[in-house]
Design a protein around this motif. Structure first.
Motif, PDB file in Angstrom:
ATOM      1  N   TYR A   1       1.578  -0.772   4.253  1.00 17.57           N
ATOM      2  CA  TYR A   1       1.146  -2.131   4.582  1.00 17.57           C
ATOM      3  C   TYR A   1       1.490  -3.025   3.395  1.00 17.57           C
ATOM      4  O   TYR A   1       1.372  -2.609   2.242  1.00 17.57           O
TER       5      TYR A   1
ATOM      6  N   PHE B   1       0.131   3.624   3.479  1.00 20.49           N
ATOM      7  CA  PHE B   1       0.490   3.244   4.844  1.00 20.49           C
ATOM      8  C   PHE B   1       1.645   2.262   4.869  1.00 20.49           C
ATOM      9  O   PHE B   1       2.117   1.852   5.909  1.00 20.49           O
TER      10      PHE B   1
ATOM     11  N   CYS C   1      -7.023  -1.932   1.969  1.00 19.87           N
ATOM     12  CA  CYS C   1      -5.946  -2.028   2.943  1.00 19.87           C
ATOM     13  C   CYS C   1      -6.553  -2.124   4.346  1.00 19.87           C
ATOM     14  O   CYS C   1      -7.384  -1.286   4.707  1.00 19.87           O
TER      15      CYS C   1
ATOM     16  N   CYS D   1       0.858  -1.186   0.000  1.00 17.92           N
ATOM     17  CA  CYS D   1       0.000   0.000   0.000  1.00 17.92           C
ATOM     18  C   CYS D   1       0.898   1.241   0.000  1.00 17.92           C
ATOM     19  O   CYS D   1       1.789   1.368   0.837  1.00 17.92           O
TER      20      CYS D   1
ATOM     21  N   CYS E   1      -5.473   1.404   6.244  1.00 17.19           N
ATOM     22  CA  CYS E   1      -5.910   2.748   5.842  1.00 17.19           C
ATOM     23  C   CYS E   1      -7.080   2.715   4.857  1.00 17.19           C
ATOM     24  O   CYS E   1      -7.546   3.768   4.427  1.00 17.19           O
TER      25      CYS E   1
HETATM   26 ZN   LIG Z   1      -2.860   1.245   3.457  1.00 14.59          ZN
END
Ligand SMILES: [Zn+2]
Length: 55
Positions: free
Chosen positions: A12, A10, A40, A7, A43
């Motif tokens: 991730y 963030f 995600c 992502c 976020c």
């Molecule tokens: Zn994210």
């Protein structure tokens, strides 16, 4: 070989190797198999915000 997708907001990382228990996605599920409604877990960014990540 499994891939990972990150992502961009963030940072991730979704790993095809482990799946995502938080989203009920089983280990080994490829990115292509994940529905377009995937977000995600951190976020809530959609799949378009992810980029392939190098392990
Ligand atoms: Zn994210």
């Amino acid at each position: 070989m499994s891939k990972s997708y990150e992502c961009q907001i963030f940072h991730y990382i979704y790993s095809e190797l482990t799946g995502e228990p938080l989203a009920d996605i089983e280990a080994g599920t490829t990115w292509e198999q994940i529905g377009e409604d995937f977000k995600c877990p951190h976020c809530h960014a959609n799949k378009k915000m992810f980029r392939e990540a190098l392990e």
